[in-house]
Write a protein that holds these residues in place. Structure first.
Motif, PDB file in Angstrom:
ATOM      1  N   VAL A 130       0.865  -1.181   0.000  1.00 48.01           N
ATOM      2  CA  VAL A 130       0.000   0.000   0.000  1.00 48.01           C
ATOM      3  C   VAL A 130       0.900   1.229   0.000  1.00 48.01           C
ATOM      4  O   VAL A 130       1.965   1.221   0.621  1.00 48.01           O
ATOM      5  CB  VAL A 130      -0.952   0.039   1.225  1.00 48.01           C
ATOM      6  N   LYS A 134      -1.551   5.445   2.371  1.00 50.46           N
ATOM      7  CA  LYS A 134      -2.625   4.491   2.643  1.00 50.46           C
ATOM      8  C   LYS A 134      -2.275   3.541   3.793  1.00 50.46           C
ATOM      9  O   LYS A 134      -2.879   2.481   3.925  1.00 50.46           O
ATOM     10  CB  LYS A 134      -2.922   3.678   1.379  1.00 50.46           C
ATOM     11  N   ARG A 140      -8.492   2.556   3.180  1.00 47.68           N
ATOM     12  CA  ARG A 140      -8.625   1.480   2.188  1.00 47.68           C
ATOM     13  C   ARG A 140      -9.553   0.392   2.719  1.00 47.68           C
ATOM     14  O   ARG A 140      -9.277  -0.812   2.619  1.00 47.68           O
ATOM     15  CB  ARG A 140      -7.254   0.896   1.859  1.00 47.68           C
ATOM     16  N   LEU A 212      -6.299  -2.516  -3.262  1.00 50.33           N
ATOM     17  CA  LEU A 212      -5.285  -2.473  -2.208  1.00 50.33           C
ATOM     18  C   LEU A 212      -5.610  -3.481  -1.119  1.00 50.33           C
ATOM     19  O   LEU A 212      -6.785  -3.676  -0.779  1.00 50.33           O
ATOM     20  CB  LEU A 212      -5.214  -1.068  -1.592  1.00 50.33           C
ATOM     21  N   PRO A 213      -4.571  -4.093  -0.543  1.00 52.05           N
ATOM     22  CA  PRO A 213      -3.156  -4.047  -0.944  1.00 52.05           C
ATOM     23  C   PRO A 213      -2.917  -4.686  -2.311  1.00 52.05           C
ATOM     24  O   PRO A 213      -3.702  -5.506  -2.761  1.00 52.05           O
ATOM     25  CB  PRO A 213      -2.442  -4.830   0.169  1.00 52.05           C
ATOM     26  N   ILE A 214      -1.785  -4.326  -2.939  1.00 50.64           N
ATOM     27  CA  ILE A 214      -1.381  -4.902  -4.212  1.00 50.64           C
ATOM     28  C   ILE A 214      -0.591  -6.171  -3.929  1.00 50.64           C
ATOM     29  O   ILE A 214       0.505  -6.126  -3.373  1.00 50.64           O
ATOM     30  CB  ILE A 214      -0.516  -3.913  -5.011  1.00 50.64           C
TER      31      ILE A 214
END
Length: 253
Positions: A130, A134, A140, A212-214
């Motif tokens: 993130v 964030k 998020r 998110l998260p990636i």
């Protein structure tokens, strides 16, 4: 009398010269042996590194196994790093920990969230990256998935100590980790260390709600410069031989 003194001086000079030549030859041979040994060591390291890279590629492409199988491997002393695994449980987002990281040129954090397993234990899952702004989970909320989840990922071993003196100490008060201290994460999250699985899992690229998260942030870049290093050491050894040979040639002439 003078002739005798002169003769003695000449003999001593020759003797000193011979000793110097012997000492120089010993040093050259020793230096050559060291350079060749270093080159050979790097070639051995090259073989080890290539085998490691091949093993990582094989583990990544293998079908995921259960958490129990990974735990059995770890208990038997096997290397579990990068082994594909599938785990199920419920995320406890209140206790997520943040590991300082960069991703595609952006500064931010990897989000390590305890996954509560069916037996009540916790497994820290690296859900992904993130951005810096964030870090607060409230920014998020879409990605804070609820209910039972099944995650495919890669097992990653814990660290027993800080990897380098250059790495900052973890800032427990601000929930910022600079090295992956599993005990520190568990303790700061209020978890019983005896009830925490003793390794991590990096989640795969499956997209989270809101983006998110990636996920899928596991690093696979294993430096492999050993061939270059080996050629450097062997080249220096060859240069030493050439210089020494040229010196002897000129001296004889």
């Amino acid at each position: 009398m003078r002739a005798q003194v002169k003769s003695t001086v000449v003999e001593e000079s020759k003797s000193a010269s011979r000793l110097g030549q012997i000492a120089g030859a010993v040093l050259v041979v020793a230096a050559f042996a060291v350079l060749v040994s270093l080159g050979t060591w790097q070639m051995q390291r090259l073989q080890w590194k290539e085998a490691l890279i091949a093993a990582i590629a094989e583990r990544r492409s293998a079908p995921p196994v259960s958490l129990e199988e990974i735990e059995a491997m770890a208990a038997a002393g096997e290397d579990i790093d990068y082994r594909a695994v599938q785990v199920s449980g419920v995320y406890d987002h209140r206790k997520e920990r943040h590991f300082f990281a960069t991703h595609e040129g952006r500064t931010g954090y990897y989000v390590f969230t305890p996954l509560t397993l069916a037996d009540g234990r916790a497994l820290f899952v690296n859900r992904g990256f993130v951005p810096f702004e964030k870090k607060d989970a409230s920014t998020r909320s879409e990605g804070q998935v609820t209910g039972s989840m099944t995650i495919d990922g890669l097992a990653r071993p814990r660290l027993s100590q800080k990897p380098s003196a250059l790495v900052p100490d973890n800032d427990i008060a601000k929930n910022i980790f600079y090295w992956k201290d599993l005990d520190g994460m568990a303790g700061s999250a209020g978890l019983d260390a005896d009830r925490v699985v003793p390794f991590f899992v990096d989640a795969d690229v499956a997209e989270n709600p809101g983006g998110l998260p990636i996920g899928g942030v596991t690093q696979f870049d294993v430096p492999n410069n050993h061939l270059q290093y080996a050629l450097t050491w062997y080249g220096l050894a060859a240069a030493l031989v050439a210089v020494s040979g040229l010196y002897l040639y000129r001296r004889k002439r």
